[in-house]
Enzyme design. Structure first.
Site, PDB file in Angstrom:
ATOM      1  N   GLU C  83       0.843  -1.200   0.000  1.00  0.00           N
ATOM      2  CA  GLU C  83       0.000   0.000   0.000  1.00  0.00           C
ATOM      3  C   GLU C  83       0.873   1.242   0.000  1.00  0.00           C
ATOM      4  O   GLU C  83       0.397   2.348   0.125  1.00  0.00           O
ATOM      5  CB  GLU C  83      -0.971  -0.012   1.182  1.00  0.00           C
ATOM      6  CG  GLU C  83      -0.321   0.011   2.553  1.00  0.00           C
ATOM      7  CD  GLU C  83      -0.486   1.338   3.276  1.00  0.00           C
ATOM      8  OE1 GLU C  83       0.517   2.074   3.317  1.00  0.00           O
ATOM      9  OE2 GLU C  83      -1.590   1.629   3.766  1.00  0.00           O
ATOM     10  N   CYS C 115      -3.338  -4.560   3.631  1.00  0.00           N
ATOM     11  CA  CYS C 115      -2.289  -5.423   4.167  1.00  0.00           C
ATOM     12  C   CYS C 115      -2.274  -6.832   3.582  1.00  0.00           C
ATOM     13  O   CYS C 115      -1.507  -7.678   4.033  1.00  0.00           O
ATOM     14  CB  CYS C 115      -2.406  -5.500   5.686  1.00  0.00           C
ATOM     15  SG  CYS C 115      -2.251  -3.900   6.480  1.00  0.00           S
ATOM     16  N   HIS C 237      -2.553 -12.246  10.051  1.00  0.00           N
ATOM     17  CA  HIS C 237      -2.161 -10.857   9.884  1.00  0.00           C
ATOM     18  C   HIS C 237      -2.013 -10.252  11.280  1.00  0.00           C
ATOM     19  O   HIS C 237      -2.800 -10.525  12.173  1.00  0.00           O
ATOM     20  CB  HIS C 237      -3.192 -10.079   9.066  1.00  0.00           C
ATOM     21  CG  HIS C 237      -2.856  -8.611   9.007  1.00  0.00           C
ATOM     22  ND1 HIS C 237      -1.622  -8.166   8.608  1.00  0.00           N
ATOM     23  CD2 HIS C 237      -3.578  -7.510   9.333  1.00  0.00           C
ATOM     24  CE1 HIS C 237      -1.598  -6.845   8.682  1.00  0.00           C
ATOM     25  NE2 HIS C 237      -2.771  -6.410   9.117  1.00  0.00           N
TER      26      HIS C 237
END
Lengths: 400, 134, 348
Positions: C83, C115, C237
């Site tokens: 990103e 992400c 994550h």
């Protein structure tokens, strides 16, 4: 003697310096590029006792007028500013970074020696303070290898600092010895009315000044300066027509080397200086021990140490000791940079090579005032471009 | 840095691409079209070789007033590095304690942002070096 | 199994600078100890002035190639997920391709999915290898994420990346199955031209991170009939050190399965690099036959779940130096230096 050697090929006539003139060096806020050139040129012409009508050609050394003041095509500008445009004098600008002045002098001497011209005014000029310090740093850095040194962050203090570091590593040269160069040259500059600095320094002051590029501090570096210098040359056989103050050009050597410092054979030796001085000595028919005093290119203190070694005055590695021992002081065995050098006198880059010639001429004529060295016959000027990619060594002989 | 000027040097700056003389075997960085020893004999016989990126420090300086484009990195280390293939080059030494930078120290190349043409222009990437920990 | 594909090699890069959560809290007058404990983040990585997503990607890619002696020319596809691509328009993948000598014959595009762009890249190159389009494919997840000064995100938004080479020969971890769970959920975003992202505060939790991570994880396990106990390692994550432990517990994983891949307490949230770096830490110690579960999460929102089995080839990989050693070799900076490095100081 008839000049011989690599740079002497085709030289048929001996050449003399018959007039000198320069501006004060320094941050000359109220003086323009044109003002500086005109003042130095007029003084030199006046000193030579000639008239503008006598000039056959003009050579002008300038490193980067284009970046410093945004003006190229400065050779005709010099003629124009001097009020000589209606004479249509051929004028040539020479660029060899900080050796622009020295190379301009060599080209002018070659032209007179070859019989192409008789009377030449050769000048050097730089107006460096019209742009910011950052812009000046970047402009000076264009004399290094932009693609492979400057791009990666190296500037001139950095390049010379790397030579200093290596010299310290190989020969045990100390920070204090380097500082002695600045101390000596500042002391000399105090006696020079044209010098930028009139302030004595101590070794402690040099060591404790702002760090620039380790191991070099601000006081190891020559300043950013404005200034111009000019000399008049003619065939030696005609010098008596204009002046009794003639000084003979005994030899000039000009040499080049790799643009990037990292490609040099030895980081601590400027091979271009060795080659240029060998050519100059050979033309002059003398050796280093015959030189009575020298003006060397001390853009940084380490540069003077390298210079006095590469010119053969001292063995490699002994330059620092010799300086600390006072051998290069004004009253030493071989006075170096009696004018104050680039460090004390100032370093308007394109002018420095010509200002060195002026100092040699003044000393050899006995016109150096308070800083006059005694009984000098041969004086040597050493002018370097970049980190040593260009070197010009000129030897002048007095007639007294 | 102009875009074409940057683009032209990408192989050298990204990958330390050097030249080797097909006559005498000498390696040059950046690549040359002609060997300094063999001169015209070498024209058309210069091969491309990549340097390994390993070498050692010949000399260095810590710049406290550096090139304007590097001012945010002050003080930063500049060094002359002798690559293991022979050619020398000038580069920054990064990611190190300055006291650990020594003549003779072993280094290896890393890929970094070297320069940028303002916030709207080209970003120039290339080699820098880090100390090799024994 | 001639259409099987998996990870042939991996590489990683984490910048060496760190700032402690407590130091950030000090500047904003917050209770640093409580925040640090609440987020389970001690410090986060900070990229050097000369580092960006391209440099991190190149370093990670070169490490991956070097440790298996793979010639960059054999890499037929490069997808970089981030990103924080250095250019808004101009690919990062081309910089990587040139720097690993893959040019000019390779498929390439940059990916963005908050992400999870890195794991999306893994799915793409995995598919291309399986289909026979390419011999090797390079998938990278890397970021140098920015957070607005004083925002909660500032305690975690960090930098790092991981690169994976997918292929059929010399596979060290077979990719058995992958599944994705994707909806349109605006929990976190950054508009074109905006310097810092915006987010929905607590909305980023339950309806976003937890729903999607569990959704993808359950989808995958149902698809192949596995349960958490079938896995030796699991990595989720890790926007902080708390969420992955919580989601793991909700799914029925034990803490010891999560510990190896949990890096956010030490380096913060490396965004597209986060779960991929966790996978690298696992591969650094995994043995033949062990099974790894991974689920990424990208705001916006979606999760990619993966099921890997480590093969005997892992023994042929040079694993002398580990990601955790790279992370340990760091230098702490204060908020002032951090502000300069992250170009937070206004100069115009």
């Amino acid at each position: 003697m008839a000049p011989t050697g690599k740079d002497g090929r085709g030289r048929r006539r001996d050449v003399a310096v018959i007039g000198v003139g320069m501006t004060r060096f320094g941050e000359l806020w109220d003086r323009s590029f044109r003002d500086l050139m005109t003042e130095a040129g007029a003084k030199a012409i006046d000193d030579a006792g000639i008239s503008g009508d006598d000039i056959d050609a003009v050579y002008l050394g300038s490193m980067s007028a284009g970046r410093f003041i945004g003006q190229e095509h400065i050779a005709p500008l010099m003629i124009d500013s001097a009020g000589l445009s209606d004479r249509h004098i051929p004028a040539t600008r020479v660029e060899a970074a900080c050796a622009s002045g020295g190379v301009a002098f060599k080209e002018a001497v070659t032209s007179v020696a070859a019989g192409v011209n008789d009377i030449i005014v050769v000048g050097g000029v730089e107006k460096m303070t019209d742009i910011s310090g950052d812009d000046a740093t970047e402009t000076l850095a264009t004399a290094a290898d932009q693609e492979w040194e400057g791009f990666f962050g190296a500037n001139f203090p950095g390049l010379y600092a790397m030579m200093a570091r290596r010299h310290m590593h190989e020969y045990g040269t100390t920070r204090e010895q380097m500082a002695e160069v600045a101390v000596k040259n500042h002391a000399n500059a105090c006696l020079n009315p044209h010098a930028q600095f009139k302030k004595k320094l101590t070794v402690e002051q040099v060591l404790n000044s702002t760090m620039v590029a380790e191991p070099l501090t601000l006081m190891d570096c020559s300043p950013i300066s404005d200034g111009a210098a000019a000399v008049v040359i003619c065939p030696l056989e005609r010098a008596h027509e204009f002046t009794r103050n003639k000084v003979r050009v005994a030899g000039i050597g000009h040499a080049t080397d790799t643009l990037a410092l990292h490609n040099r054979r030895d980081i601590c030796t400027m091979d271009a200086v060795v080659a240029a001085s060998s050519r100059a000595y050979s033309q002059a028919g003398i050796g280093p021990c015959d030189v009575d005093f020298a003006e060397v290119h001390d853009c940084f203190t380490i540069t003077e140490i390298l210079a006095i070694e590469d010119l053969g005055f001292f063995k490699k590695g002994q330059g620092g000791n010799a300086t600390a021992d006072g051998i290069t002081a004004r009253d030493g065995q071989i006075p170096i940079n009696v004018s104050g050098g680039l460090k004390g006198k100032g370093h308007p880059v394109g002018s420095s090579g010509i200002a060195q010639i002026i100092e040699l001429a003044l000393q050899l004529r006995g016109d150096a005032g308070k800083r006059q060295v005694a009984d000098a016959r041969y004086g040597l000027a050493h002018n370097v471009g970049g980190s040593g990619a260009t070197a010009v060594v000129s030897i002048l002989e007095g007639s007294q | 840095m102009s875009a074409p000027g940057y683009w032209r040097e990408i192989p050298q700056r990204y990958n330390l691409l050097a030249s080797r003389c097909g006559v005498c075997g000498d390696v040059d960085f950046p690549p040359r079209v002609m060997c300094q020893k063999c001169r015209r004999e070498s024209i058309g016989r210069m091969e491309r070789v990549g340097l390994s990126g390993r070498g050692n420090i010949v000399t260095y300086s810590i710049l406290h007033t550096g090139m304007p484009a590097f001012s945010d990195q002050k003080p930063y280390v500049i060094a002359i590095i002798e690559t293991e293939e022979g050619p020398r080059l000038t580069a920054q030494i990064v990611d190190c304690r300055h006291d650990d930078v020594k003549i003779g120290a072993n280094v290896k190349s890393v890929f970094r942002k070297v320069n940028e043409d303002g916030k709207e222009g080209i970003i120039s990437y290339g080699y820098k070096f880090t100390l090799v920990k024994e | 199994m001639n259409n099987a594909s998996g990870i042939v090699s991996y590489g990683y890069n984490v910048p060496r600078y760190r700032i402690r959560a407590e130091e950030i809290a000090r500047v904003w007058g917050a209770d640093g100890k409580r925040i640090s404990k609440g987020l389970n983040v001690i410090e986060k990585s900070v990229p050097g002035i000369d580092e960006d997503t391209a440099t991190i990607s190149v370093e990670a890619a070169r490490m991956a190639l070097k440790r298996r002696g793979i010639d960059g020319k054999r890499v037929g596809a490069i997808f970089v997920g981030s990103e924080s691509h250095p250019y808004a328009v101009k690919p990062t993948g081309t910089i990587v391709g040139e720097a690993i000598c893959a040019s000019p014959e390779f498929y390439c595009a940059d990916l963005e999915f908050a992400c999870k762009a890195g794991t999306a890249a893994m799915q793409i190159v995995h598919s291309m290898v399986m289909s026979g389009m390419i011999e090797y494919g390079l998938a990278i997840g890397a970021d140098t994420s920015q957070a607005a000064p004083g925002d909660t995100l500032e305690y975690t938004a960090s930098a790092g990346g991981a690169a994976f080479i997918f292929g059929k020969e010399g596979v060290i971890a077979n990719l058995n199955t992958t599944a994705s769970f994707t909806t349109d959920t605006p929990d976190f975003w950054r508009r074109e031209g905006a310097h810092y992202p915006s987010h929905g505060g607590r909305f980023t939790g339950e309806p976003a991170y937890f729903k999607h991570t569990q959704g993808a994880a359950r989808m995958l396990m149902e698809k192949i009939g596995t349960t958490p106990s079938d896995y030796d390692y699991a990595v989720f994550h890790q926007p902080n050190g708390k969420f992955p432990l919580e989601v793991g517990r909700m799914l029925g994983f034990e803490k010891k399965q999560l510990d190896t891949g949990l890096l956010s307490p030490l380096i913060g949230n490396t965004y597209s690099g986060a779960s991929p770096l966790g996978l690298c830490a696992i591969l650094d110690e995994a043995k033949e036959g062990q099974r790894i579960f991974m689920t990424s999460y990208g705001s916006g929102a979606g999760s990619d779940a993966f099921d890997f089995t480590v093969t005997g080839e892992i023994g042929k990989v040079d694993r002398k130096k580990t990601l955790r050693e790279m992370i340990a070799d760091c230098e702490r900076v204060d908020y002032a230096i951090y502000s300069k490095m992250r170009e937070k100081l206004r100069r115009d």
